[in-house]
Design a protein around this motif. Sequence first.
Motif, PDB file in Angstrom:
ATOM      1  N   ARG A  70       0.802  -1.221   0.000  1.00 22.24           N
ATOM      2  CA  ARG A  70       0.000   0.000   0.000  1.00 22.24           C
ATOM      3  C   ARG A  70       0.836   1.272   0.000  1.00 22.24           C
ATOM      4  NH1 ARG A  70      -3.507   0.103  -2.570  1.00 22.24           N
ATOM      5  NH2 ARG A  70      -4.337   1.972  -1.589  1.00 22.24           N
ATOM      6  N   LEU A  71       1.893   1.298   0.805  1.00 23.77           N
ATOM      7  CA  LEU A  71       2.652   2.527   0.968  1.00 23.77           C
ATOM      8  C   LEU A  71       3.283   3.026  -0.332  1.00 23.77           C
ATOM      9  CD1 LEU A  71       3.576   4.681   2.957  1.00 23.77           C
ATOM     10  CD2 LEU A  71       5.589   3.289   3.453  1.00 23.77           C
ATOM     11  N   PRO A  72       3.891   2.174  -1.167  1.00 25.94           N
ATOM     12  CA  PRO A  72       4.465   2.704  -2.414  1.00 25.94           C
ATOM     13  C   PRO A  72       3.445   3.411  -3.287  1.00 25.94           C
ATOM     14  CG  PRO A  72       5.289   0.490  -1.977  1.00 25.94           C
ATOM     15  CD  PRO A  72       4.190   0.747  -0.991  1.00 25.94           C
ATOM     16  N   ASP A  73       2.233   2.852  -3.383  1.00 25.22           N
ATOM     17  CA  ASP A  73       1.188   3.487  -4.183  1.00 25.22           C
ATOM     18  C   ASP A  73       0.769   4.811  -3.579  1.00 25.22           C
ATOM     19  OD1 ASP A  73      -0.867   3.821  -6.091  1.00 25.22           O
ATOM     20  OD2 ASP A  73      -2.317   2.928  -4.717  1.00 25.22           O
ATOM     21  N   LEU A  74       0.624   4.834  -2.256  1.00 25.12           N
ATOM     22  CA  LEU A  74       0.180   6.066  -1.593  1.00 25.12           C
ATOM     23  C   LEU A  74       1.223   7.168  -1.713  1.00 25.12           C
ATOM     24  CD1 LEU A  74      -1.417   4.549   1.641  1.00 25.12           C
ATOM     25  CD2 LEU A  74      -2.589   5.329  -0.432  1.00 25.12           C
ATOM     26  N   LEU A  75       2.503   6.818  -1.544  1.00 20.71           N
ATOM     27  CA  LEU A  75       3.556   7.820  -1.647  1.00 20.71           C
ATOM     28  C   LEU A  75       3.664   8.387  -3.056  1.00 20.71           C
ATOM     29  CD1 LEU A  75       6.414   6.242   0.514  1.00 20.71           C
ATOM     30  CD2 LEU A  75       4.891   8.126   1.127  1.00 20.71           C
ATOM     31  N   ALA A  76       3.330   7.574  -4.046  1.00 21.33           N
ATOM     32  CA  ALA A  76       3.398   8.033  -5.429  1.00 21.33           C
ATOM     33  C   ALA A  76       2.321   9.054  -5.734  1.00 21.33           C
ATOM     34  CB  ALA A  76       3.292   6.848  -6.382  1.00 21.33           C
ATOM     35  N   GLY A  77       1.266   9.095  -4.919  1.00 22.15           N
ATOM     36  CA  GLY A  77       0.199  10.066  -5.139  1.00 22.15           C
ATOM     37  C   GLY A  77      -0.911   9.496  -5.983  1.00 22.15           C
ATOM     38  N   THR A  78      -1.742   8.632  -5.386  1.00 20.93           N
ATOM     39  CA  THR A  78      -2.839   8.044  -6.135  1.00 20.93           C
ATOM     40  C   THR A  78      -3.730   9.128  -6.729  1.00 20.93           C
ATOM     41  OG1 THR A  78      -4.817   6.660  -5.980  1.00 20.93           O
ATOM     42  CG2 THR A  78      -4.167   7.805  -3.986  1.00 20.93           C
ATOM     43  N   GLY A  79      -4.162   8.936  -7.955  1.00 20.34           N
ATOM     44  CA  GLY A  79      -5.002   9.922  -8.626  1.00 20.34           C
ATOM     45  C   GLY A  79      -6.473   9.789  -8.324  1.00 20.34           C
ATOM     46  N   LEU A  80      -6.821   8.985  -7.331  1.00 22.08           N
ATOM     47  CA  LEU A  80      -8.229   8.805  -6.987  1.00 22.08           C
ATOM     48  C   LEU A  80      -8.899  10.150  -6.742  1.00 22.08           C
ATOM     49  CD1 LEU A  80     -10.147   6.361  -6.558  1.00 22.08           C
ATOM     50  CD2 LEU A  80      -9.790   6.691  -4.114  1.00 22.08           C
ATOM     51  N   TRP A  81     -10.159  10.259  -7.134  1.00 20.36           N
ATOM     52  CA  TRP A  81     -10.861  11.538  -7.183  1.00 20.36           C
ATOM     53  C   TRP A  81     -10.858  12.300  -5.865  1.00 20.36           C
ATOM     54  CZ3 TRP A  81     -15.026  11.993  -3.904  1.00 20.36           C
ATOM     55  CH2 TRP A  81     -15.533  10.801  -3.379  1.00 20.36           C
ATOM     56  N   ASP A  82     -10.813  11.622  -4.718  1.00 20.51           N
ATOM     57  CA  ASP A  82     -10.926  12.334  -3.443  1.00 20.51           C
ATOM     58  C   ASP A  82      -9.586  12.545  -2.756  1.00 20.51           C
ATOM     59  OD1 ASP A  82     -10.701   9.654  -2.997  1.00 20.51           O
ATOM     60  OD2 ASP A  82     -12.235   9.531  -1.434  1.00 20.51           O
ATOM     61  N   ASN A  83      -8.484  12.385  -3.483  1.00 16.80           N
ATOM     62  CA  ASN A  83      -7.164  12.679  -2.926  1.00 16.80           C
ATOM     63  C   ASN A  83      -6.891  14.178  -3.089  1.00 16.80           C
ATOM     64  OD1 ASN A  83      -4.547  12.716  -2.018  1.00 16.80           O
ATOM     65  ND2 ASN A  83      -3.701  11.536  -3.722  1.00 16.80           N
ATOM     66  N   LEU A  84      -6.735  14.882  -1.961  1.00 18.81           N
ATOM     67  CA  LEU A  84      -6.559  16.330  -1.991  1.00 18.81           C
ATOM     68  C   LEU A  84      -5.109  16.758  -2.201  1.00 18.81           C
ATOM     69  CD1 LEU A  84      -8.826  17.421   1.014  1.00 18.81           C
ATOM     70  CD2 LEU A  84      -9.465  17.017  -1.357  1.00 18.81           C
ATOM     71  N   ALA A  85      -4.167  15.823  -2.124  1.00 23.78           N
ATOM     72  CA  ALA A  85      -2.757  16.177  -2.224  1.00 23.78           C
ATOM     73  C   ALA A  85      -2.381  16.542  -3.659  1.00 23.78           C
ATOM     74  CB  ALA A  85      -1.889  15.020  -1.741  1.00 23.78           C
ATOM     75  N   LEU A  86      -1.396  17.416  -3.799  1.00 24.68           N
ATOM     76  CA  LEU A  86      -0.978  17.854  -5.131  1.00 24.68           C
ATOM     77  C   LEU A  86      -0.403  16.719  -5.980  1.00 24.68           C
ATOM     78  CD1 LEU A  86       0.568  21.367  -4.411  1.00 24.68           C
ATOM     79  CD2 LEU A  86      -1.668  20.817  -5.380  1.00 24.68           C
ATOM     80  N   PRO A  87       0.403  15.788  -5.432  1.00 28.09           N
ATOM     81  CA  PRO A  87       0.836  14.663  -6.268  1.00 28.09           C
ATOM     82  C   PRO A  87      -0.335  13.863  -6.826  1.00 28.09           C
ATOM     83  CG  PRO A  87       2.211  14.813  -4.315  1.00 28.09           C
ATOM     84  CD  PRO A  87       1.077  15.778  -4.114  1.00 28.09           C
ATOM     85  N   GLY A  88      -1.404  13.723  -6.048  1.00 28.60           N
ATOM     86  CA  GLY A  88      -2.593  13.037  -6.537  1.00 28.60           C
ATOM     87  C   GLY A  88      -3.276  13.807  -7.645  1.00 28.60           C
TER      88      GLY A  88
END
Length: 269
Positions: free
Chosen positions: A89-107
Amino acid sequence: LRLGQVDVVVALLLSAAVLAGWRGMGFVAGAAVGVAAGFKLAPALLVLYFLWRREWRAVGGLAAGGLAALAVSLLLVGTETWNYYLAERLPDLLAGTGLWDNLALPGLVSRYALGTSQAQVYWGTLPAMPLATSLGYFAAAAVLLLTGPALRARRSRALEFGVATAAVLLIAGVAWPHYALWLLPALAWLGAGWNWPRNGRRRLIAGGLLGAGLALISLPLPAYENLFGGLYAASVTAMSLRNLGLLAVFGALALLARSPESDPLESDP
């Protein structure tokens, strides 16, 4: 809490960190952040805030609190959960998942790179996207560069901690909408009427940005996507309105922190 989300607990721990820091209890402030990082990893990035302030006791407290939380979790759930999280899970999360409700800029960058179809579903490891990854790092660096001047004024620990927390949400690989609860210490401070500029125009701009940002973050997407017609499913920008909301909140807090007219309530010990 019913759904396993502990963001209210994280918000309480960050509030405790603000209070302890204001009272000069640096180690306790850091420890509270470290324990919060045991629930959600992103608060660990607040070590940058303590390093910037050269609060070495807080840095040590953060490390101690984080290690204590890790030890308790290993005692309670063992290593299997950690192995799954760290390996899958962590590698995907750190990469910045593009899921619609991710508020982070990498996402946000990943969402534009992958398109609307992928942004509406969960997936495993992201495909290699060197340009998107580079843009995500660039956006994170820009946020950090903007954060420094906002913190330099040191008007209020609660307010500058809010700026740092908003910056962490923007640069983390993942920041879900309920993570906005972590901003409660700063919002409560402002809600009590402290550190608002006396200048009417600046107050209006900051208040407008803050109100609009919180409203956008609170949009119940995609539960009411029908209100947007077919725009929501076809437009990455429409999916990313909450990202704009977090950016607006960050801008408002940074503006308030830099305002020379802010009411000087507290001084650092």
